[in-house]
Scaffold this active site. Sequence first.
Site, PDB file in Angstrom:
ATOM      1  N   ASN A 179     -30.261  -3.045 -11.310  1.00 32.89           N
ATOM      2  CA  ASN A 179     -30.339  -3.419  -9.887  1.00 32.89           C
ATOM      3  C   ASN A 179     -31.170  -2.428  -9.065  1.00 32.89           C
ATOM      4  O   ASN A 179     -30.990  -2.294  -7.857  1.00 32.89           O
ATOM      5  CB  ASN A 179     -28.946  -3.660  -9.304  1.00 32.89           C
ATOM      6  CG  ASN A 179     -28.087  -2.414  -9.251  1.00 32.89           C
ATOM      7  OD1 ASN A 179     -28.488  -1.358  -9.757  1.00 32.89           O
ATOM      8  ND2 ASN A 179     -26.925  -2.508  -8.646  1.00 32.89           N
TER       9      ASN A 179
ATOM     10  N   ARG B  71     -32.834  -4.865  -3.436  1.00 34.30           N
ATOM     11  CA  ARG B  71     -32.321  -5.558  -4.634  1.00 34.30           C
ATOM     12  C   ARG B  71     -32.733  -7.031  -4.667  1.00 34.30           C
ATOM     13  O   ARG B  71     -33.044  -7.559  -5.736  1.00 34.30           O
ATOM     14  CB  ARG B  71     -30.800  -5.387  -4.705  1.00 34.30           C
ATOM     15  CG  ARG B  71     -30.423  -3.962  -5.153  1.00 34.30           C
ATOM     16  CD  ARG B  71     -28.973  -3.693  -4.940  1.00 34.30           C
ATOM     17  NE  ARG B  71     -28.528  -2.445  -5.566  1.00 34.30           N
ATOM     18  CZ  ARG B  71     -27.407  -1.825  -5.232  1.00 34.30           C
ATOM     19  NH1 ARG B  71     -26.622  -2.314  -4.287  1.00 34.30           N
ATOM     20  NH2 ARG B  71     -27.060  -0.699  -5.837  1.00 34.30           N
TER      21      ARG B  71
ATOM     22  N   THR C  52     -24.757  -5.213  -4.508  1.00 39.80           N
ATOM     23  CA  THR C  52     -24.871  -4.710  -5.889  1.00 39.80           C
ATOM     24  C   THR C  52     -25.483  -5.761  -6.809  1.00 39.80           C
ATOM     25  O   THR C  52     -26.356  -5.464  -7.625  1.00 39.80           O
ATOM     26  CB  THR C  52     -23.474  -4.309  -6.420  1.00 39.80           C
ATOM     27  OG1 THR C  52     -22.906  -3.356  -5.526  1.00 39.80           O
ATOM     28  CG2 THR C  52     -23.564  -3.714  -7.818  1.00 39.80           C
TER      29      THR C  52
ATOM     30  N   PHE D 157     -18.029  -2.236 -17.873  1.00 39.42           N
ATOM     31  CA  PHE D 157     -19.488  -2.095 -17.915  1.00 39.42           C
ATOM     32  C   PHE D 157     -19.951  -0.649 -18.090  1.00 39.42           C
ATOM     33  O   PHE D 157     -21.148  -0.379 -18.121  1.00 39.42           O
ATOM     34  CB  PHE D 157     -20.122  -2.704 -16.656  1.00 39.42           C
ATOM     35  CG  PHE D 157     -19.620  -2.141 -15.339  1.00 39.42           C
ATOM     36  CD1 PHE D 157     -20.108  -0.937 -14.845  1.00 39.42           C
ATOM     37  CD2 PHE D 157     -18.663  -2.827 -14.601  1.00 39.42           C
ATOM     38  CE1 PHE D 157     -19.657  -0.423 -13.644  1.00 39.42           C
ATOM     39  CE2 PHE D 157     -18.201  -2.318 -13.388  1.00 39.42           C
ATOM     40  CZ  PHE D 157     -18.701  -1.105 -12.913  1.00 39.42           C
TER      41      PHE D 157
ATOM     42  N   ARG E 133     -27.429   1.481   2.464  1.00 32.95           N
ATOM     43  CA  ARG E 133     -26.723   0.380   1.800  1.00 32.95           C
ATOM     44  C   ARG E 133     -27.228  -0.975   2.305  1.00 32.95           C
ATOM     45  O   ARG E 133     -27.314  -1.939   1.544  1.00 32.95           O
ATOM     46  CB  ARG E 133     -25.212   0.525   1.984  1.00 32.95           C
ATOM     47  CG  ARG E 133     -24.678   1.739   1.218  1.00 32.95           C
ATOM     48  CD  ARG E 133     -23.196   1.918   1.356  1.00 32.95           C
ATOM     49  NE  ARG E 133     -22.441   0.880   0.656  1.00 32.95           N
ATOM     50  CZ  ARG E 133     -22.282   0.854  -0.657  1.00 32.95           C
ATOM     51  NH1 ARG E 133     -22.827   1.774  -1.441  1.00 32.95           N
ATOM     52  NH2 ARG E 133     -21.580  -0.106  -1.204  1.00 32.95           N
TER      53      ARG E 133
ATOM     54  N   GLU F 120     -22.711  13.744  -4.572  1.00 35.39           N
ATOM     55  CA  GLU F 120     -23.834  13.275  -5.395  1.00 35.39           C
ATOM     56  C   GLU F 120     -25.092  14.112  -5.159  1.00 35.39           C
ATOM     57  O   GLU F 120     -25.830  14.408  -6.114  1.00 35.39           O
ATOM     58  CB  GLU F 120     -24.084  11.787  -5.119  1.00 35.39           C
ATOM     59  CG  GLU F 120     -22.935  10.920  -5.617  1.00 35.39           C
ATOM     60  CD  GLU F 120     -23.053   9.442  -5.280  1.00 35.39           C
ATOM     61  OE1 GLU F 120     -22.189   8.677  -5.744  1.00 35.39           O
ATOM     62  OE2 GLU F 120     -23.994   9.046  -4.559  1.00 35.39           O
TER      63      GLU F 120
ATOM     64  N   LYS G 152     -33.725   3.431 -10.166  1.00 40.44           N
ATOM     65  CA  LYS G 152     -33.211   3.291 -11.542  1.00 40.44           C
ATOM     66  C   LYS G 152     -34.333   2.955 -12.544  1.00 40.44           C
ATOM     67  O   LYS G 152     -35.443   2.571 -12.152  1.00 40.44           O
ATOM     68  CB  LYS G 152     -32.122   2.221 -11.556  1.00 40.44           C
ATOM     69  CG  LYS G 152     -30.893   2.598 -10.715  1.00 40.44           C
ATOM     70  CD  LYS G 152     -29.769   1.596 -10.923  1.00 40.44           C
ATOM     71  CE  LYS G 152     -28.547   1.968 -10.101  1.00 40.44           C
ATOM     72  NZ  LYS G 152     -27.401   1.072 -10.388  1.00 40.44           N
TER      73      LYS G 152
ATOM     74  N   TYR H  48     -21.286   8.895 -13.354  1.00 41.55           N
ATOM     75  CA  TYR H  48     -20.568   7.624 -13.177  1.00 41.55           C
ATOM     76  C   TYR H  48     -19.118   7.707 -13.663  1.00 41.55           C
ATOM     77  O   TYR H  48     -18.516   6.672 -13.954  1.00 41.55           O
ATOM     78  CB  TYR H  48     -21.306   6.500 -13.902  1.00 41.55           C
ATOM     79  CG  TYR H  48     -22.507   5.959 -13.136  1.00 41.55           C
ATOM     80  CD1 TYR H  48     -22.340   5.327 -11.904  1.00 41.55           C
ATOM     81  CD2 TYR H  48     -23.794   6.064 -13.636  1.00 41.55           C
ATOM     82  CE1 TYR H  48     -23.419   4.818 -11.202  1.00 41.55           C
ATOM     83  CE2 TYR H  48     -24.888   5.553 -12.935  1.00 41.55           C
ATOM     84  CZ  TYR H  48     -24.678   4.933 -11.710  1.00 41.55           C
ATOM     85  OH  TYR H  48     -25.744   4.419 -11.003  1.00 41.55           O
TER      86      TYR H  48
ATOM     87  N   HIS I  51     -29.508   2.958  -6.649  1.00 40.33           N
ATOM     88  CA  HIS I  51     -28.119   3.358  -6.351  1.00 40.33           C
ATOM     89  C   HIS I  51     -28.124   4.044  -4.999  1.00 40.33           C
ATOM     90  O   HIS I  51     -29.089   4.745  -4.661  1.00 40.33           O
ATOM     91  CB  HIS I  51     -27.603   4.342  -7.410  1.00 40.33           C
ATOM     92  CG  HIS I  51     -26.370   5.092  -6.966  1.00 40.33           C
ATOM     93  ND1 HIS I  51     -25.109   4.561  -7.086  1.00 40.33           N
ATOM     94  CD2 HIS I  51     -26.220   6.301  -6.365  1.00 40.33           C
ATOM     95  CE1 HIS I  51     -24.234   5.422  -6.571  1.00 40.33           C
ATOM     96  NE2 HIS I  51     -24.883   6.491  -6.134  1.00 40.33           N
TER      97      HIS I  51
HETATM   98  P1  CMP Z   1     -24.386   1.566  -8.658  1.00 44.33           P
HETATM   99  O1  CMP Z   1     -24.462   1.536  -7.171  1.00 44.33           O
HETATM  100  O2  CMP Z   1     -25.323   2.472  -9.355  1.00 44.33           O
HETATM  101  O3  CMP Z   1     -22.882   1.940  -9.105  1.00 44.33           O
HETATM  102  C1  CMP Z   1     -22.319   1.502 -10.326  1.00 44.33           C
HETATM  103  C2  CMP Z   1     -23.211   0.564 -11.062  1.00 44.33           C
HETATM  104  O4  CMP Z   1     -22.627  -0.176 -12.111  1.00 44.33           O
HETATM  105  C3  CMP Z   1     -23.722  -0.491 -10.108  1.00 44.33           C
HETATM  106  O5  CMP Z   1     -24.641   0.095  -9.205  1.00 44.33           O
HETATM  107  C4  CMP Z   1     -24.290  -1.531 -11.077  1.00 44.33           C
HETATM  108  O6  CMP Z   1     -25.653  -1.295 -11.374  1.00 44.33           O
HETATM  109  C5  CMP Z   1     -23.503  -1.266 -12.359  1.00 44.33           C
HETATM  110  N1  CMP Z   1     -22.770  -2.447 -12.810  1.00 44.33           N
HETATM  111  C6  CMP Z   1     -22.967  -3.065 -13.973  1.00 44.33           C
HETATM  112  N2  CMP Z   1     -22.132  -4.102 -14.080  1.00 44.33           N
HETATM  113  C7  CMP Z   1     -21.389  -4.136 -12.958  1.00 44.33           C
HETATM  114  C8  CMP Z   1     -20.358  -4.998 -12.484  1.00 44.33           C
HETATM  115  N3  CMP Z   1     -19.911  -6.028 -13.205  1.00 44.33           N
HETATM  116  N4  CMP Z   1     -19.824  -4.734 -11.274  1.00 44.33           N
HETATM  117  C9  CMP Z   1     -20.273  -3.678 -10.532  1.00 44.33           C
HETATM  118  N5  CMP Z   1     -21.249  -2.849 -10.945  1.00 44.33           N
HETATM  119  C10 CMP Z   1     -21.805  -3.083 -12.146  1.00 44.33           C
END
Ligand code: CMP
Length: 140
Positions: free
Chosen positions: A114, A104, A93, A59, A87, A128, A11, A51, A117
Site C-alpha cells: 500500500n 494509496r 490502509t 498478516f 493520514r 517511530e 514502501k 511492526y 506508512h
Molecule cells: P501500515 O500503515 O504500514 O501498518 C501495518 C501494515 O500491515 C499496513 O500498513 C498494511 O500494509 C499491512 N497489512 C497487511 N494486511 C493487512 C490487513 N489485513 N489489515 C491491516 N493491515 C494489513
Amino acid sequence: MAVQCTFSIIKPDATRRNLTGAVNAMLEAAGLRIIAQKRLRLTEERAKAFYAVHKDRPFYDDLVKFMTSGPVVVQVLEGENAVDKNRQVMGATNPAEAAEGTIRKTHAISIEANSVHGSDSPENAKIEIEFFFTPEEIVG
Ligand code: CMP
C-alpha cells in the site's frame, strides 16, 4: 493547531516502481515538509521490531517479508497537524477504500503493498522517528 512531526515510510512497492518523487510531491503539495529522509533496506530483525505491535496478526509474517523485499525511504514530515494531515494524504490502509486523490488510491496495489506508512498518533510518531533517526539527522 501547532506544528507537529510525523513519521513516514515509502514502501518497497513504491520504490520498485520509481515513485519516490511522485509520493514526495503529493506530501509537499499537502503542506508537509520532508525534514529528514533516507533510503535503506530493512533487515528482517528491524522490520519485525518496527511492526512488533502487529506480531499476533495473521498478516505479520507476510508484512515483514514484503517490507524487507526492497528498499524503503524513511522520512520525518513536519507541518501543521502533521499526523492527521499525512493520514489524510495517504488515504485508507486498503487502497480499494481510499479516497480519490490520496497516495494509496493513486499508487497502491493492495492492502499489503500500500505504498506508504504513516504514524497513527503523535506518541507513535515520536517512537517511530527515534527508531530510525538521530536528532542530528533531522533538519527542520
Ligand atoms: P501500515 O500503515 O504500514 O501498518 C501495518 C501494515 O500491515 C499496513 O500498513 C498494511 O500494509 C499491512 N497489512 C497487511 N494486511 C493487512 C490487513 N489485513 N489489515 C491491516 N493491515 C494489513
